[in-house]
Design a protein around this motif. Structure first.
Motif, mmCIF file in Angstrom:
data_model
loop_
_atom_site.group_PDB
_atom_site.id
_atom_site.type_symbol
_atom_site.label_atom_id
_atom_site.label_comp_id
_atom_site.label_asym_id
_atom_site.label_seq_id
_atom_site.Cartn_x
_atom_site.Cartn_y
_atom_site.Cartn_z
ATOM 1 N N ARG A 237 9.557 -6.479 4.919
ATOM 2 C CA ARG A 237 8.331 -7.029 4.055
ATOM 3 C C ARG A 237 8.208 -5.982 2.888
ATOM 4 O O ARG A 237 8.277 -4.776 2.943
ATOM 5 N N LEU A 238 7.646 -6.778 1.810
ATOM 6 C CA LEU A 238 7.444 -5.938 0.484
ATOM 7 C C LEU A 238 5.977 -5.729 0.234
ATOM 8 O O LEU A 238 5.356 -6.796 0.287
ATOM 9 N N GLN A 239 5.467 -4.749 -0.114
ATOM 10 C CA GLN A 239 4.040 -4.365 -0.235
ATOM 11 C C GLN A 239 4.103 -3.754 -1.668
ATOM 12 O O GLN A 239 4.808 -3.137 -2.325
ATOM 13 N N LEU A 240 2.917 -4.082 -2.428
ATOM 14 C CA LEU A 240 2.610 -3.737 -3.546
ATOM 15 C C LEU A 240 1.840 -2.600 -3.536
ATOM 16 O O LEU A 240 0.562 -2.711 -2.923
ATOM 17 N N VAL A 241 1.970 -1.405 -4.269
ATOM 18 C CA VAL A 241 1.019 -0.202 -4.213
ATOM 19 C C VAL A 241 0.916 0.320 -5.771
ATOM 20 O O VAL A 241 1.562 0.125 -6.653
ATOM 21 N N GLN A 242 -0.164 1.239 -5.985
ATOM 22 C CA GLN A 242 -0.259 1.736 -7.214
ATOM 23 C C GLN A 242 -0.810 3.300 -6.938
ATOM 24 O O GLN A 242 -1.283 3.832 -5.981
ATOM 25 N N LEU A 243 0.037 3.963 -7.606
ATOM 26 C CA LEU A 243 0.164 5.442 -7.547
ATOM 27 C C LEU A 243 -1.150 6.032 -8.446
ATOM 28 O O LEU A 243 -0.895 6.264 -9.536
ATOM 29 N N VAL B 40 -7.207 11.893 3.886
ATOM 30 C CA VAL B 40 -5.983 11.830 3.051
ATOM 31 C C VAL B 40 -5.993 10.541 2.132
ATOM 32 O O VAL B 40 -6.598 9.499 2.743
ATOM 33 N N PRO B 41 -5.849 10.613 0.882
ATOM 34 C CA PRO B 41 -5.933 9.408 0.036
ATOM 35 C C PRO B 41 -4.604 8.618 0.080
ATOM 36 O O PRO B 41 -3.670 8.787 -0.395
ATOM 37 N N VAL B 42 -4.349 7.975 1.301
ATOM 38 C CA VAL B 42 -3.417 7.195 1.528
ATOM 39 C C VAL B 42 -3.242 5.849 0.419
ATOM 40 O O VAL B 42 -4.373 5.334 0.146
ATOM 41 N N LEU B 43 -1.981 5.721 -0.105
ATOM 42 C CA LEU B 43 -1.972 4.602 -1.050
ATOM 43 C C LEU B 43 -2.166 3.408 -0.477
ATOM 44 O O LEU B 43 -1.958 3.022 0.658
ATOM 45 N N ALA B 44 -3.008 2.740 -1.343
ATOM 46 C CA ALA B 44 -3.429 1.241 -1.097
ATOM 47 C C ALA B 44 -2.228 0.518 -1.108
ATOM 48 O O ALA B 44 -1.094 0.648 -2.048
ATOM 49 N N LYS B 45 -2.070 -0.775 -0.255
ATOM 50 C CA LYS B 45 -0.978 -1.693 -0.365
ATOM 51 C C LYS B 45 -1.420 -3.049 -0.228
ATOM 52 O O LYS B 45 -2.510 -3.450 0.407
ATOM 53 N N ARG B 46 -0.555 -3.943 -0.635
ATOM 54 C CA ARG B 46 -0.883 -5.396 -0.457
ATOM 55 C C ARG B 46 0.407 -6.129 -0.044
ATOM 56 O O ARG B 46 1.326 -5.760 -0.785
#
Length: 446
Positions: free
Chosen positions: A336-342, A373-379
């Motif tokens: 599965r492909l997730q989109l994240v922002q750094l 912990v600032p876990v990366l958001a993902k969609r």
């Protein structure tokens, strides 16, 4: 887990372009968005690599490097894929070469049937339903010797054996298990490696310029420069689960993805964890500038047929504009492909989670976000398991245009595990799995 002038041109085309505002707005500050993924993604093209004897391929690059390929064909180039500038052309990279496992006296031994194999950068062209090799660049040391794909250190890596698991092979401090690849504007390449784990800078002609490894690794005897520049916490990588994904951001920074959670404080904790890490590296500063916590979805969400959390991996990360990445979460059967922002405030570099005495460790936290912990958001962008025609074990992803991705699988050189991988004459019993490039159209684009 395996003639060249045209390939030396600099590549100025970037895969990084902007995202639609609606998609960018869908990213939340933390956690995983629950909106449905893109629907109606479909395969629009499939192409397959033909059979090329591995000995013929290797000896054309480095004469005399392979004396017996045991019937193995060129494969394993699906470790990653990166646009080469011209339509349908891509840079790919092999992994460490053919390898498998055979049990001897109840214990698994790692086999290297072609120990002279030299990992290579391979330029391909997708032409109709075929994948053509149009260039190949061997990876070499400072003195021009083959790098090989053999393990580096007896204290950290699996012991290597011959194809039948009967005879030990020597470790090689020059050895690399190469995975992700990008090409910089100056024509050099950047690769990541699972052994160190390490980030490797390679010249346009394949010479290793510098290998960046975790502080404290203590790798000696390599015939190229080794610099301890990565956080020492990465010394706790699982065996054969170092860096696998690599992306190049528009500003030239690199992002490398740890394939699996660190074994902190031990292997059991790592196997049970859903939290792995990304590193951001500045080639200008020659230093790590950020570290991010990435949270997998539960294994049965990624792959409904799997219940073993340790099967979760990141194999590919792709820059898609600004500081945004596509991240591939997968098992060998599903992806599965997730989109994240750094985000600027998302880095955990140099904090308590980089101290291996911190208890509980980042990997042990059931919900890192509740511990601050600032876990990366993902969609979720697309569930490739639900797209007909996508191969298993996708390890390389490239952005073709705003709504199309090129995917490539790792066929493991046709290898399987077990004593039956070779016949009585020592020739490979091929798995029949081919290296395949698949184009997937996303109806809403990226």
């Amino acid at each position: 887990m395996s003639p060249h002038d045209a390939g030396r041109r600099r590549v100025h085309r970037s895969v990084a372009t902007g995202l639609p505002l609606a998609l960018a707005a869908a990213l939340v500050a933390a956690g995983t968005a629950t909106a449905a993924p893109y629907r109606d993604a479909r395969v629009i093209r499939t192409a397959t690599l033909g059979e090329i004897p591995l000995g013929t391929f290797s000896n054309a690059l480095l004469p005399g490097s392979v004396d017996d390929d045991h019937g193995v064909k060129l494969g394993g180039i699906g470790s990653d894929i990166y646009p080469a500038g011209r339509k349908g052309e891509y840079w790919t990279v092999t992994d460490r070469g053919p390898n498998g496992q055979i049990k001897v006296d109840g214990k698994k031994r790692r086999t290297f049937p072609v120990p002279g194999f030299d990992p290579a950068i391979v330029k391909i062209r997708v032409c109709g339903d075929t994948v053509q090799v149009i260039d190949a660049i061997p990876l070499t040391t400072s003195s021009g010797k083959a790098v090989t794909g053999l393990p580096d250190q007896q204290s950290r890596d699996e012991a290597p054996y011959t194809y039948d698991a009967k005879t030990p092979l020597s470790y090689d401090p020059n050895g690399l298990d190469t995975e992700g690849i990008v090409r910089a504007a100056d024509g050099t390449f950047w690769l990541v490696d699972e052994y160190g784990p390490s980030l490797v800078h390679v010249s346009a002609h394949g010479k290793v310029l510098t290998r960046y490894v975790p502080k404290g690794l203590g790798l000696t005897g390599a015939d190229y420069p080794v610099v301890e520049a990565l956080p020492s916490i990465f010394l706790h990588r699982k065996i054969n689960r170092g860096f696998e994904g690599l992306a190049q951001l528009p500003d030239g920074d690199l992002v490398m993805a740890l394939q699996s959670p660190l074994s902190l404080p031990d292997a059991d904790a790592g196997d049970a964890s859903l939290t792995t890490r990304l590193l951001r590296f500045s080639p200008r500063e020659k230093a790590v500038t950020a570290e991010y916590a990435y949270r997998f979805d539960p294994v049965n969400v990624v792959d409904p047929s799997e219940d073993d959390t340790s099967e979760l991996k990141i194999s590919s990360v792709v820059a898609v504009g600004g500081d945004r990445l596509l991240v591939e979460e997968h098992t060998d059967k599903a992806a599965r492909l997730q989109l994240v922002q750094l985000g600027r405030r998302s880095s955990i570099l140099g904090g308590p989670w980089d101290d291996d005495t911190t208890s509980p460790s980042l990997e042990q936290l059931d919900d890192p976000a509740t511990a601050g912990v600032p876990v990366l958001a993902k969609r979720l962008v697309v569930d490739l398991n639900k797209v007909d025609g996508v191969q298993h074990k996708i390890e390389g992803i490239a952005r073709v245009d705003h709504d199309t991705l090129a995917l490539i699988n790792d066929n493991d050189f046709g290898m399987t595990d077990g004593a039956g991988a070779f016949d009585a004459q020592g020739r490979l019993v091929d798995s029949g799995i081919k290296t395949t490039v698949v184009y997937v159209r996303l109806p809403e684009g990226l």
